[in-house]
Design an enzyme around this catalytic site. Structure first.
Site, PDB file in Angstrom:
ATOM      1  N   GLY A 120       2.552  15.214  18.927  1.00 51.22           N
ATOM      2  CA  GLY A 120       1.271  14.504  18.830  1.00 51.22           C
ATOM      3  C   GLY A 120       0.122  15.455  18.511  1.00 51.22           C
ATOM      4  O   GLY A 120       0.345  16.631  18.182  1.00 51.22           O
ATOM      5  N   ASP A 168       2.335   6.143  19.924  1.00 55.93           N
ATOM      6  CA  ASP A 168       1.000   5.537  20.056  1.00 55.93           C
ATOM      7  C   ASP A 168       0.332   5.245  18.718  1.00 55.93           C
ATOM      8  O   ASP A 168      -0.612   4.463  18.656  1.00 55.93           O
ATOM      9  CB  ASP A 168       0.066   6.470  20.862  1.00 55.93           C
ATOM     10  CG  ASP A 168       0.649   6.808  22.225  1.00 55.93           C
ATOM     11  OD1 ASP A 168       1.424   5.988  22.748  1.00 55.93           O
ATOM     12  OD2 ASP A 168       0.334   7.889  22.765  1.00 55.93           O
TER      13      ASP A 168
END
EC number: 2.7.1.11
Length: 784
Positions: A120, A168
């Site tokens: 991420g 996400d």
């Protein structure tokens, strides 16, 4: 996709004398293994040495056994596994300079100067800090006597490329991060299951989904299941939302619905920035409305399970691009992320993406919520606008007196009903009367036409097949009857949802305008077919669902071979003459070959494939998977190929064959198909509404220009409308396929990942682009 054969360089020599290390960091995400596998195999293909770094940055700091050479076979059977096989860990040590010094020492000693990081935004920011400090770290190591000046010179520069692995989808600059689509699969499976029990008991259900401070998963889930309300951090509800919510739920029940569904992102907040929780909502609904209300927090289920076909293809494409970006990098090239925009692979400067991602947080903290939605990117903004259109409007009292008819044409596919639902509801919101035509063009001729209401389509999003009924019949022979019925029912516009028959049928309707004035009405074609062969669109509704069905079947078939060893499976897929399903399933299931009509093959090619499998059986990977498109060759049938492989493989491997058949057209639509169909249905009717205004003359509708009959398609990076007339030249009508198909450029990747020594040369070069943010905040400047 990178042009690997740059400036006459032999792609199989690009990496000679160089080393690449690959690591996964931060939270795991399905599809990371596909990216690792592609990085390793393409790295080896270019002649580079590739290392696994186990346990993320912690492994980089600890060194020793955590950094091991990767081989071709070591990434076999990884594609279908969720999570990350090489492990991931949150690492405090790497956040300190001391930790990074140890990591630099470990890499220098192994001669690794290329680092591929899958993680991420935090993981990628860490990689960039490491790269910026690299020269200083080397100086420190020399002064401490840990490394020699010669070692430092050999490793004088560290190249870094990132791939975003996060469920996400919170990283700006990329439409989809690795793992997002699979997480949506898990969520929608749960929503579908909960819906059935909620309907039985007339319950209200509140579902909390993951996403940290990003509402993407919640937003797409709400679109894909037709939720009554969604709470996302980027756009908190207006003051007094409690009353509005209760009114909405009551209205839904009054229309005959037996359930209510609310989706909450885990970071959901109100206008003051205070959290909105499941329990809070449960109490509100139960106390105010007295509904039997249940709350479910999905948690880590969303991270788990096998990756979807989309994530496997995405991970594989990104892995190839990452290796190329590393090997083409110079000391002046900024650290980049490889990412996806539409269906295009792009390279973006890492820190620009990180900056825009941070700006979203700043915008949210400063209550600039409209900016936050814009900064999230085009894909997020489109989803939000579609959701607002479908969820937040009561049908207007004032009618437009426009009648819009919707029909399904061709073979059924998953997602058709979602497109019909969106089209019907957007039409009603625009004040139109919506008409359902049953059984395609034949039904239009036989008067199988009836009004369709807001409530009729309520729960259609998740239904497979075609609720309206569909037929392959073309309108040519019924033109007289069709024109009479268009006049009789006063139809002003047509939405035609279907495959190649929808395209060619609409062309016949346009040609019929010369004779029948009634056909001079606006028409829009929404491509929906498992074959993905409609001209004017890179994707068709239904193809993703079919691809996932094939992929999961191939997984099971491969698993069955794991016990018996030395077995080759020959699997026949659908698609007519279009090789999309065979090729993409070849990428997502890790096939050794995929035979398609578009890429001619002969007996020499078949011989090469058999020899390749014979060699493969000598390794530790003792199984093979061959895909064949149903119409790839009229003489080399599935039986012929099966018999050939069986004969040539005698004593080395045995063969089995499977014809997948109509299971590829069935099943409930995937999240991608639901979302895609919803956006297509909405956009189609909005376009028709504008077109009708243009065509309104002397108190009636008259449309006979080429741009009044269009295909709505996904092209490269967005939805576009193209006149049918313009697409005729792009079409091979005999074989019912477009003449140019974007996915053919992905075939060399499949072959290289299956260890074929071919030249990987494609015309499109993914150059470094810049993240252009819409309306950047005052304090921020971005290069354009």
């Amino acid at each position: 996709m990178a042009n690997i054969n740059t400036a006459g360089v032999d792609p199989t020599k690009m990496g000679v004398g160089r080393s690449i290390a690959v690591l996964t960091s931060g939270g795991d995400a399905q599809g990371m293994n596909a990216a690792v596998r592609a990085t390793v195999r393409v790295g080896i293909y270019t002649g580079a040495k590739v290392f696994f770094v186990h346990e993320g940055y912690q492994g980089l700091v600890d060194g020793g056994d955590h950094i091991r050479p990767a081989t071709w076979e070591s990434v076999s059977m990884m594609l279908q596994l969720g999570g990350t096989v090489i492990g991931s860990a949150r690492c405090k040590d790497f956040q300190t300079r001391e930790g990074r010094l140890k990591a630099a020492f470990n890499l220098v000693k192994l001669g690794v100067t290329n680092l591929c990081v899958i993680g991420g935004d935090g993981s990628l920011t860490g990689a960039n800090i490491f790269r910026t400090e690299w020269s200083d770290l080397l100086r420190d190591l020399i002064s401490k006597g840990k490394i020699t000046k010669q070692e430092a010179n050999t490793s004088s520069h560290l190249n870094i490329v990132g791939m975003v692995g996060s469920i996400d989808n919170d990283f700006c600059g990329t439409d989809m991060t690795i793992g997002t689509d699979s997480a949506l699969h898990r969520i929608i499976e749960v929503v579908d299951s909960i819906t059935t029990t909620a309907q039985s008991h007339q319950r209200a259900f509140i579902l909390e989904v993951m996403g940290r401070h990003c509402g993407y998963l919640a937003l797409v889930t709400a679109l894909a299941c037709g939720a009554d309300w969604v709470f996302i951090p980027e756009m908190p509800p207006d003051d007094g939302w409690e009353d509005h919510l209760c009114r909405r739920l009551t209205d839904t029940r009054k229309t005959g619905s037996r359930l209510n569904v609310m989706i909450v992102a885990e970071g959901a907040i109100n206008k003051e920035g205070k959290p909105i929780t499941c329990d809070q909502l449960k109490d509100l609904v139960a106390k105010r409305l007295g509904y039997d209300t249940r709350a479910t927090i999905l948690g880590h289920v969303q991270r788990g399970g096998t990756p979807s076909a989309f994530d496997r293809v995405l991970g594989s494409r990104m892995g190839v691009e990452a290796v190329m970006a590393l090997l083409e990098a110079t000391p002046e090239t900024p650290a980049c992320v490889v990412s996806l925009s539409g269906n295009q692979a792009v390279r973006l400067p890492l820190m620009e993406c990180v900056q825009v991602t941070k700006d979203v947080t700043v915008a949210m903290n400063e209550r600039r919520f409209d900016d936050a939605v814009k900064l999230r990117g085009r894909s997020f903004e489109n989803n939000w606008n579609t959701y607002k259109l479908l969820a937040h409007v009561r049908p207007p009292e004032k009618k437009s007196n426009i009648n819009v008819a919707i029909l399904n044409v061709g073979a059924p596919c998953a997602g058709m009903n979602a497109a019909v639902r969106a089209a019907v509801r957007i039409g009603i919101i625009q004040g139109h009367n919506m008409l359902a035509v049953h059984d395609g063009f034949e039904g239009l001729a036989e008067e199988k036409i009836e009004p369709i209401t807001w409530n009729t389509v309520g729960d259609w999003t998740g239904r497979g097949g075609s609720e309206l009924g569909t037929k392959r019949v073309l309108p040519g022979e019924y033109m007289e009857e069709i024109s009479l019925n268009i006049a009789k029912y006063n139809i002003h516009a047509l939405v035609i949802i279907g495959g190649f028959e929808a395209f060619s049928g609409a062309l016949e309707m346009v040609q019929g305008r010369r004779k029948y004035e009634e056909l001079c009405i606006p028409m829009v074609i929404i491509p929906a077919t498992v074959s993905n062969n409609v001209p004017g669109s890179d994707f068709s509704i239904g193809a993703d669902t079919a691809l996932n069905t094939i992929t999961s079947t191939c997984d099971r078939i491969k698993q069955s071979a794991a016990g018996t060893k030395r077995r080759v499976f020959i699997i026949e897929t659908m698609g007519g003459h279009c090789g999309y399903l065979a090729t993409m399933a070849g990428l997502s299931a890790g096939a050794d070959a995929a035979y398609i009509y578009e890429e001619k093959f002969g007996i020499r090619d078949l011989e090469t494939n058999v020899e390749h499998l014979v060699e493969k059986m000598k390794t530790t990977v003792k199984r093979g998977l061959i895909l064949r498109n149903e119409n790839c060759n009229s003489n080399y049938t599935t039986d012929f190929i099966f018999n050939l492989y069986s004969e040539e493989g005698k004593g080395i491997f045995d063969c089995r064959k499977n014809v997948l058949g109509h299971m590829q057209q069935g099943g409930t639509p995937t999240p991608f198909d639901r979302n895609f169909a919803t956006k297509m249905g909405a956009k189609a009717v909005l376009w028709l509404t504008e077109k009708l205004k243009e065509c309104y003359r002397h108190g009636r509708i008259f449309a006979n220009t080429p741009d009044s009959a269009c295909v709505l398609g996904m092209r490269k990076r967005g939805l576009v409308l193209q006149p049918l007339a313009d697409l005729k030249d792009e079409t091979d009508f005999k074989h019912r396929i477009p003449k140019n198909q974007w996915w053919l450029k992905l075939r060399p990747i499949m072959k290289i990942l299956a260890k074929y020594n071919i030249s990987l040369d494609t015309s499109e070069h993914a150059l470094m682009e810049h993240v252009v943010s819409k309306k950047p905040p005052v304090h921020m400047t971005l290069t354009k």
